[in-house]
Design a protein around this motif. Structure first.
Motif, short mmCIF file in Angstrom:
data_model
loop_
_atom_site.label_atom_id
_atom_site.label_comp_id
_atom_site.label_asym_id
_atom_site.label_seq_id
_atom_site.Cartn_x
_atom_site.Cartn_y
_atom_site.Cartn_z
N LYS A 65 0.81 -1.23 0.00
CA LYS A 65 0.00 0.00 0.00
C LYS A 65 0.84 1.28 0.00
CE LYS A 65 -4.07 -2.10 0.58
NZ LYS A 65 -5.17 -1.97 -0.38
N SER A 66 2.15 1.15 0.14
CA SER A 66 3.00 2.32 0.34
C SER A 66 3.31 3.08 -0.95
CB SER A 66 4.29 1.85 1.03
OG SER A 66 5.42 2.43 0.51
N LEU A 67 3.55 4.38 -0.78
CA LEU A 67 4.13 5.21 -1.85
C LEU A 67 5.59 4.78 -1.97
CD1 LEU A 67 3.15 7.68 -3.54
CD2 LEU A 67 4.07 9.14 -1.72
N LYS A 68 6.14 4.73 -3.19
CA LYS A 68 7.48 4.17 -3.38
C LYS A 68 8.50 5.23 -3.80
CE LYS A 68 5.91 -0.23 -3.13
NZ LYS A 68 4.49 -0.03 -2.92
N VAL A 69 9.73 5.03 -3.32
CA VAL A 69 10.89 5.79 -3.80
C VAL A 69 11.74 4.81 -4.59
CG1 VAL A 69 12.96 7.09 -3.17
CG2 VAL A 69 10.87 7.35 -1.81
N THR A 70 11.91 5.06 -5.89
CA THR A 70 12.61 4.11 -6.75
C THR A 70 14.06 4.53 -6.93
OG1 THR A 70 10.53 3.76 -7.92
CG2 THR A 70 12.52 2.91 -8.97
N LEU A 71 14.96 3.69 -6.45
CA LEU A 71 16.40 3.97 -6.51
C LEU A 71 17.14 2.77 -7.09
CD1 LEU A 71 16.69 5.47 -2.95
CD2 LEU A 71 17.47 6.69 -4.97
N GLU A 72 18.15 3.05 -7.89
CA GLU A 72 19.02 1.97 -8.37
C GLU A 72 20.15 1.73 -7.38
OE1 GLU A 72 20.28 2.79 -12.36
OE2 GLU A 72 18.22 2.98 -13.10
N GLU A 73 20.50 2.76 -6.60
CA GLU A 73 21.60 2.65 -5.65
C GLU A 73 21.22 1.73 -4.48
OE1 GLU A 73 21.72 6.72 -7.56
OE2 GLU A 73 20.18 5.47 -6.64
N ASP A 74 22.22 1.06 -3.91
CA ASP A 74 22.02 0.34 -2.65
C ASP A 74 21.86 1.37 -1.54
OD1 ASP A 74 22.16 -2.25 -3.63
OD2 ASP A 74 24.35 -2.36 -3.39
N VAL A 75 20.83 1.19 -0.71
CA VAL A 75 20.62 2.13 0.39
C VAL A 75 20.49 1.38 1.71
CG1 VAL A 75 19.59 3.99 -0.97
CG2 VAL A 75 18.12 2.19 -0.04
N LYS A 140 16.41 12.47 -5.14
CA LYS A 140 17.41 13.48 -5.48
C LYS A 140 18.32 13.77 -4.30
CE LYS A 140 17.75 18.09 -7.58
NZ LYS A 140 16.98 19.28 -8.04
N SER A 141 17.74 13.84 -3.11
CA SER A 141 18.51 14.11 -1.89
C SER A 141 19.52 13.00 -1.61
CB SER A 141 17.56 14.29 -0.70
OG SER A 141 18.29 14.62 0.46
N ILE A 142 19.08 11.75 -1.80
CA ILE A 142 20.00 10.62 -1.59
C ILE A 142 21.11 10.63 -2.63
CG2 ILE A 142 20.20 8.09 -1.66
CD1 ILE A 142 17.35 8.02 -0.41
N GLN A 143 20.75 10.90 -3.87
CA GLN A 143 21.76 10.91 -4.94
C GLN A 143 22.75 12.06 -4.80
OE1 GLN A 143 19.06 10.81 -8.29
NE2 GLN A 143 19.23 8.58 -8.51
N GLN A 144 22.29 13.19 -4.28
CA GLN A 144 23.17 14.37 -4.17
C GLN A 144 23.85 14.48 -2.80
OE1 GLN A 144 20.87 17.85 -5.22
NE2 GLN A 144 20.95 17.38 -7.41
N CYS A 182 9.12 -1.65 6.35
CA CYS A 182 8.29 -1.09 5.27
C CYS A 182 8.92 0.17 4.70
CB CYS A 182 6.89 -0.80 5.80
SG CYS A 182 6.10 -2.29 6.43
N ASN A 183 10.22 0.16 4.53
CA ASN A 183 10.92 1.32 3.98
C ASN A 183 10.46 1.57 2.54
OD1 ASN A 183 13.18 2.70 2.47
ND2 ASN A 183 14.06 2.74 4.52
N PRO A 184 9.96 2.78 2.24
CA PRO A 184 9.43 3.06 0.90
C PRO A 184 10.49 2.99 -0.20
CG PRO A 184 8.59 4.64 2.49
CD PRO A 184 9.69 3.90 3.17
N ALA A 185 11.78 3.10 0.18
CA ALA A 185 12.85 2.99 -0.81
C ALA A 185 13.33 1.55 -0.93
CB ALA A 185 14.02 3.89 -0.42
N ASN A 186 12.61 0.62 -0.28
CA ASN A 186 12.92 -0.81 -0.34
C ASN A 186 14.39 -1.07 0.02
OD1 ASN A 186 12.40 -3.54 -0.71
ND2 ASN A 186 12.81 -3.48 -2.91
N ALA A 187 14.82 -0.45 1.13
CA ALA A 187 16.22 -0.60 1.57
C ALA A 187 16.54 -2.08 1.80
CB ALA A 187 16.45 0.19 2.85
N LYS A 188 17.54 -2.58 1.09
CA LYS A 188 17.93 -3.99 1.20
C LYS A 188 19.00 -4.21 2.26
CE LYS A 188 15.41 -5.76 -2.23
NZ LYS A 188 14.36 -6.75 -2.00
N PHE A 189 19.51 -3.09 2.81
CA PHE A 189 20.52 -3.16 3.86
C PHE A 189 19.95 -2.43 5.08
CE2 PHE A 189 22.64 -3.60 -0.14
CZ PHE A 189 23.65 -4.54 0.08
#
Length: 332
Positions: A65-75, A140-144, A182-189
């Motif tokens: 049900k969550s809003l998602k933040v889509t990142l290619e980077e590992d977070v 953008k904040s994570i990338q910058q 339930c991290n919206p950026a799907n943090a795998k770490f």
């Protein structure tokens, strides 16, 4: 499968399956239950004691049900479940900014205080860091800047259906356990502190089922949902499909003894002032515990292989003023 059957099952202290838990949580998130029914579910789970399938089932619906933040980077996400009743300073929030200043991409997911005086969102507001960014702004904040904060109520809008009930209950519930999963950026770490030692195994199994790449789950002998500098901390490492248990002994790291009162927090304004002192490099118990928890983040992100050397690296990094520079980047 219906509400009455599942409530009776909980009342009889029987565990729910993943499917049964998903059924209840989908109904909750879709506003199909009233506050009294939601309260009965939450108390039934808490009084029985939550198990891995229930945690996994609940988390899977919140993720859906969550809003998602889509990142290619590992977070990385660093957070505690809350609910430990210790009212400490905001350790994982400070550690998240420390790690961002060490070039680790941190996707911090958090909320305002429910069971404490200052949640991560409260203290970040007092630090003048914007907690209301949308998914594109967080990305953008994570990338910058290597740091982005996702305010849970904005990313889990369905959670409004339980906010009033949680506040009214005034005690920890399964939602304390679900938030970090339930991290919206799907943090795998992830580095996750939990409020009860007896939940370590169940929680670790849930993290495994939900597909983390690497995580540390921990609880200290003095009751913290953090890695403690006052007592041993039990840790379970999830590394792909492997689980490893070990204990962290603070005497292996610290050269000086501190008292627990040295890390007890206050309101958000007080906690923010202590975080700024930390970033300025003031020697303190807070500096030590943030250094140790940040070191765990480096280990989880495979930047270090030895916790002692990671701890020394972080402590030196904080003392040389590097974190203050990052903090100034993050301010509004």
């Amino acid at each position: 499968m219906n509400y009455e059957e599942l409530i009776k099952k909980l009342a009889d202290k029987k565990n729910l399956t993943i499917g049964e838990t998903q059924f209840l949580f989908r109904k909750i998130m879709n506003s199909e239950y009233n506050d009294e029914q939601i309260g009965t579910i939450l108390l039934g789970l808490a009084d029985k004691g939550e198990v891995s399938d229930e945690i996994t089932g609940g988390a899977s619906i919140l993720r859906e049900k969550s809003l998602k933040v889509t990142l290619e980077e590992d977070v990385l996400d660093m957070c505690g479940t809350g609910g430990d009743g210790k009212h400490t300073l905001n350790i994982s929030t400070a550690a998240s900014i420390v790690l961002a200043s060490m070039n680790i991409n941190v996707a911090k997911h958090g909320n305002k205080a429910l069971t404490s005086k200052s949640g991560s969102a409260d203290v970040l507001e007092k630090l003048n860091i914007n907690i209301l960014k949308n998914p594109d702004q967080v990305k953008k904040s994570i990338q910058q800047h290597q740091f982005g904060f996702m305010f849970a109520p904005h990313y889990h809008s369905a959670m409004k259906n339980v906010a009033g009930v949680r506040k009214k209950l005034g005690r920890r519930t399964i939602f304390n356990l679900l938030g970090p999963l339930c991290n919206p950026a799907n943090a795998k770490f992830q580095c996750i502190g939990i409020y009860a030692k007896e939940l370590l195994s169940a929680y670790s199994e849930s993290i495994l089922k939900l597909g983390a790449k690497k995580a540390w789950v921990f609880h200290s002998h003095d009751g913290l949902d953090e890695i403690s500098i006052f007592a041993k901390t039990e840790v379970i490492e999830i590394n792909k499909k492997d689980l490893r248990k070990f204990t962290i002994e603070p005497r292996d790291f610290l050269e000086k003894n501190y008292e627990f009162k040295d890390i007890v927090g206050g309101d958000a304004e007080y906690n923010a002032s202590k975080i700024i002192e930390l970033f300025e490099g003031k020697e303190s118990a807070f500096l030590e515990i943030v250094s140790l928890n940040s070191a765990a983040g480096l280990m989880v992100m495979n930047q270090e292989t030895d916790l002692l050397s990671a701890y020394k690296k972080v402590k030196s990094h904080i003392l040389n003023g590097s974190v203050m520079k990052k903090y100034k980047e993050l301010k509004i």
